[in-house]
Design a protein around this motif. Structure first.
Motif, mmCIF file in Angstrom:
data_model
loop_
_atom_site.group_PDB
_atom_site.id
_atom_site.type_symbol
_atom_site.label_atom_id
_atom_site.label_comp_id
_atom_site.label_asym_id
_atom_site.label_seq_id
_atom_site.Cartn_x
_atom_site.Cartn_y
_atom_site.Cartn_z
ATOM 1 N N ASN A 1 -9.212 10.808 -2.260
ATOM 2 C CA ASN A 1 -9.172 9.352 -2.221
ATOM 3 C C ASN A 1 -8.294 8.807 -3.342
ATOM 4 O O ASN A 1 -7.490 7.896 -3.144
ATOM 5 C CB ASN A 1 -10.589 8.786 -2.328
ATOM 6 C CG ASN A 1 -10.650 7.330 -1.955
ATOM 7 O OD1 ASN A 1 -10.097 6.917 -0.953
ATOM 8 N ND2 ASN A 1 -11.310 6.544 -2.782
ATOM 9 N N ALA B 1 -3.102 6.461 4.544
ATOM 10 C CA ALA B 1 -3.615 5.089 4.586
ATOM 11 C C ALA B 1 -4.945 5.023 5.340
ATOM 12 O O ALA B 1 -5.890 4.347 4.912
ATOM 13 C CB ALA B 1 -2.590 4.158 5.232
ATOM 14 N N HIS C 1 -7.622 6.778 3.130
ATOM 15 C CA HIS C 1 -7.982 5.973 1.960
ATOM 16 C C HIS C 1 -8.815 4.751 2.369
ATOM 17 O O HIS C 1 -9.775 4.392 1.689
ATOM 18 C CB HIS C 1 -6.716 5.533 1.217
ATOM 19 C CG HIS C 1 -6.976 4.906 -0.097
ATOM 20 N ND1 HIS C 1 -7.345 5.626 -1.210
ATOM 21 C CD2 HIS C 1 -6.940 3.613 -0.493
ATOM 22 C CE1 HIS C 1 -7.514 4.807 -2.224
ATOM 23 N NE2 HIS C 1 -7.282 3.574 -1.823
ATOM 24 N N THR C 2 -8.458 4.150 3.477
ATOM 25 C CA THR C 2 -9.210 2.986 3.951
ATOM 26 C C THR C 2 -10.630 3.367 4.361
ATOM 27 O O THR C 2 -11.607 2.742 3.928
ATOM 28 C CB THR C 2 -8.483 2.332 5.140
ATOM 29 O OG1 THR C 2 -7.172 1.944 4.712
ATOM 30 C CG2 THR C 2 -9.243 1.124 5.652
ATOM 31 N N THR D 1 -10.434 9.606 10.330
ATOM 32 C CA THR D 1 -9.036 9.696 9.895
ATOM 33 C C THR D 1 -8.194 10.385 10.953
ATOM 34 O O THR D 1 -7.099 9.923 11.290
ATOM 35 C CB THR D 1 -8.927 10.460 8.561
ATOM 36 O OG1 THR D 1 -9.666 9.754 7.561
ATOM 37 C CG2 THR D 1 -7.504 10.634 8.128
#
Length: 172
Positions: A71, A127, A130-131, A162
């Motif tokens: 992360n 992205a 991480h989100t 993911t």
């Protein structure tokens, strides 16, 4: 003894213990030797060399620790990429280059399909991870997923989410 005398004796004994606690603790024999600064530094460095320098040497990698590291890495990489793009937009005119939206779209269209897909995956995958992992961290902050089993389930859900969201966005 009457009650007043006992109370007075107890207070007196407590005062003595509080004033001199070392007198009531058995002593240990510790050998000491004087050292000069160089010897002390060598001794300190020898003790430091015996300790592991990182928890990587002690702990086995786990889903929770690896996802935390990932992360942070994805956040740093995405931030670095956005700063590079921003600074590129600012600095391109100074060196006579053209780096506006139209130029970026033309460059993108000129790339072969495999390069476009690879570039999209390099941005979309981190992205998405991480989100979704950020939502997991928010859950932890609110008191959810704190048990080991639920934490692992949330970690696997982030990995599955993911993969699915990355594939869905790449299919667009």
């Amino acid at each position: 003894m009457n009650r007043l005398a006992t109370s007075s004796f107890t207070k007196s004994a407590l005062r003595q213990v509080a004033a001199r606690p070392a007198a009531y603790v058995p002593a240990r024999v510790i050998s000491t030797q004087s050292m000069d600064n160089q010897q002390a530094l060598e001794f300190l460095n020898a003790r430091r060399a015996e300790r592991p320098s990182s928890p990587w040497h002690i702990y086995q990698p786990q889903l929770t620790s690896m996802s935390s590291i990932a992360n942070r890495a994805t956040g740093a990489a995405l931030s670095a990429a956005m700063y590079a793009l921003f600074l590129g937009h600012l600095g391109a005119p100074l060196v006579g280059a053209e780096l506006d939206s139209a130029a970026l779209l033309e460059s993108w269209a000129a790339l072969p399909g495999w390069a476009q897909l690879s570039a999209k995956a390099a941005v979309v995958g981190p992205a998405a991870y991480h989100t979704l992992n950020g939502f997991r961290h928010l859950g932890w902050d609110m008191g959810y997923f704190l048990q080991l089993k639920s934490s692992y389930m949330a970690g696997y859900a982030v990995l599955a989410g993911t993969a699915v969201s990355t594939a869905a966005i790449l299919a667009l």
